[in-house]
Design a protein around this motif. Structure first.
Motif, PDB file in Angstrom:
ATOM      1  N   GLY A  78       0.817  -1.207   0.000  1.00 42.95           N
ATOM      2  CA  GLY A  78       0.000   0.000   0.000  1.00 42.95           C
ATOM      3  C   GLY A  78       0.851   1.257   0.000  1.00 42.95           C
ATOM      4  O   GLY A  78       0.455   2.268   0.563  1.00 42.95           O
ATOM      5  N   GLY A  79       2.037   1.195  -0.591  1.00 40.02           N
ATOM      6  CA  GLY A  79       2.932   2.339  -0.649  1.00 40.02           C
ATOM      7  C   GLY A  79       3.905   2.405   0.519  1.00 40.02           C
ATOM      8  O   GLY A  79       4.943   3.044   0.433  1.00 40.02           O
ATOM      9  N   ARG A  80       3.562   1.742   1.613  1.00 38.59           N
ATOM     10  CA  ARG A  80       4.444   1.754   2.777  1.00 38.59           C
ATOM     11  C   ARG A  80       5.524   0.686   2.622  1.00 38.59           C
ATOM     12  O   ARG A  80       5.260  -0.411   2.147  1.00 38.59           O
ATOM     13  CB  ARG A  80       3.634   1.525   4.047  1.00 38.59           C
ATOM     14  N   ALA A  81       6.731   1.030   3.014  1.00 35.55           N
ATOM     15  CA  ALA A  81       7.841   0.078   2.946  1.00 35.55           C
ATOM     16  C   ALA A  81       7.732  -0.895   4.110  1.00 35.55           C
ATOM     17  O   ALA A  81       7.405  -0.513   5.238  1.00 35.55           O
ATOM     18  CB  ALA A  81       9.169   0.810   3.000  1.00 35.55           C
ATOM     19  N   THR A  82       7.992  -2.166   3.823  1.00 33.39           N
ATOM     20  CA  THR A  82       8.030  -3.191   4.859  1.00 33.39           C
ATOM     21  C   THR A  82       9.318  -3.986   4.705  1.00 33.39           C
ATOM     22  O   THR A  82       9.851  -4.116   3.602  1.00 33.39           O
ATOM     23  CB  THR A  82       6.827  -4.160   4.764  1.00 33.39           C
ATOM     24  N   VAL A  83       9.800  -4.512   5.807  1.00 31.37           N
ATOM     25  CA  VAL A  83      10.979  -5.367   5.761  1.00 31.37           C
ATOM     26  C   VAL A  83      10.808  -6.468   6.819  1.00 31.37           C
ATOM     27  O   VAL A  83      10.464  -6.185   7.963  1.00 31.37           O
ATOM     28  CB  VAL A  83      12.289  -4.572   5.969  1.00 31.37           C
ATOM     29  N   PRO A  84      10.995  -7.732   6.399  1.00 31.11           N
ATOM     30  CA  PRO A  84      10.928  -8.811   7.378  1.00 31.11           C
ATOM     31  C   PRO A  84      12.135  -8.765   8.313  1.00 31.11           C
ATOM     32  O   PRO A  84      13.256  -8.480   7.877  1.00 31.11           O
ATOM     33  CB  PRO A  84      10.931 -10.082   6.535  1.00 31.11           C
ATOM     34  N   VAL A  85      11.871  -9.024   9.583  1.00 30.05           N
ATOM     35  CA  VAL A  85      12.897  -9.013  10.615  1.00 30.05           C
ATOM     36  C   VAL A  85      12.912 -10.394  11.254  1.00 30.05           C
ATOM     37  O   VAL A  85      11.864 -10.903  11.657  1.00 30.05           O
ATOM     38  CB  VAL A  85      12.591  -7.944  11.689  1.00 30.05           C
ATOM     39  N   THR A  86      14.085 -11.001  11.332  1.00 24.56           N
ATOM     40  CA  THR A  86      14.228 -12.286  12.005  1.00 24.56           C
ATOM     41  C   THR A  86      15.165 -12.097  13.189  1.00 24.56           C
ATOM     42  O   THR A  86      16.283 -11.602  13.044  1.00 24.56           O
ATOM     43  CB  THR A  86      14.811 -13.364  11.065  1.00 24.56           C
ATOM     44  N   VAL A  87      14.677 -12.485  14.368  1.00 23.55           N
ATOM     45  CA  VAL A  87      15.470 -12.415  15.590  1.00 23.55           C
ATOM     46  C   VAL A  87      15.790 -13.837  16.009  1.00 23.55           C
ATOM     47  O   VAL A  87      14.882 -14.660  16.155  1.00 23.55           O
ATOM     48  CB  VAL A  87      14.696 -11.694  16.714  1.00 23.55           C
ATOM     49  N   LYS A  88      17.066 -14.145  16.167  1.00 25.77           N
ATOM     50  CA  LYS A  88      17.496 -15.460  16.655  1.00 25.77           C
ATOM     51  C   LYS A  88      18.178 -15.245  17.998  1.00 25.77           C
ATOM     52  O   LYS A  88      19.246 -14.650  18.076  1.00 25.77           O
ATOM     53  CB  LYS A  88      18.447 -16.140  15.682  1.00 25.77           C
ATOM     54  N   ASN A  89      17.545 -15.715  19.037  1.00 26.09           N
ATOM     55  CA  ASN A  89      18.056 -15.545  20.391  1.00 26.09           C
ATOM     56  C   ASN A  89      19.234 -16.491  20.619  1.00 26.09           C
ATOM     57  O   ASN A  89      19.059 -17.699  20.698  1.00 26.09           O
ATOM     58  CB  ASN A  89      16.941 -15.824  21.399  1.00 26.09           C
ATOM     59  N   SER A  90      20.426 -15.940  20.739  1.00 22.30           N
ATOM     60  CA  SER A  90      21.623 -16.748  20.947  1.00 22.30           C
ATOM     61  C   SER A  90      21.908 -16.988  22.430  1.00 22.30           C
ATOM     62  O   SER A  90      22.874 -17.664  22.769  1.00 22.30           O
ATOM     63  CB  SER A  90      22.831 -16.076  20.274  1.00 22.30           C
TER      64      SER A  90
END
Length: 151
Positions: A78-90
């Motif tokens: 919808g015009g808004r930028a999105t980016v997937p975020v992956t968090v891996k708890n070490s």
């Protein structure tokens, strides 16, 4: 702990200073003059940056966790930028994360800043989330991981 708080506040201050330095971020409403458009863009970015700083201030005793966070490819929704975020708890215990993402244009100019909280990531586990810009962003947009904190 004091050094971490200083680093968090310094990062927030840098984000705010960068937001105030932005000169011409385009928005398309009924504004007609370039200065009106630039002013509105700067106001929106300053507001987003202030919101991100507030979340940093509320995230108590955060520890640098940038190595635990990966960003995917930027898309538009919808015009808004999105980016997937992956968090891996070490770590060997459950953690919550605060992720600060900056969206930039092809010239490297800051367009938006987003603070995303990813809670209760189990020890050794991964969790996915999505960072989404506060407004529509035109042109080629990239995402940059500015900071990640865990506690």
């Amino acid at each position: 702990m004091t050094g971490t708080r200083f680093a968090v506040r310094a990062t927030g201050a840098a984000l705010l200073a960068a937001a105030l330095a932005v000169g011409a971020t385009a928005c398309s409403d009924n504004d007609t003059s370039p200065s009106d458009v630039a002013s509105k863009g700067a106001e929106i970015l300053a507001s987003a940056t202030a919101e991100a700083q507030k979340k940093v201030d509320e995230f108590k005793n955060g520890v640098d966790a940038k190595k635990d966070v990966k960003l995917g490819d930027v898309a538009k929704d919808g015009g808004r930028a999105t980016v997937p975020v992956t968090v891996k708890n070490s770590a060997d215990a459950k953690k919550s994360y605060l992720v600060l993402v900056t969206f930039r244009d092809a010239g490297g100019n800051r367009l938006d800043a987003v603070a995303l909280q990813v809670n209760d990531v189990g020890a050794g586990a991964s969790k996915k989330a999505t960072a989404r810009s506060h407004r529509s962003l035109g042109g080629d947009v990239t995402a940059e991981l500015d900071r990640a904190l865990s506690h």
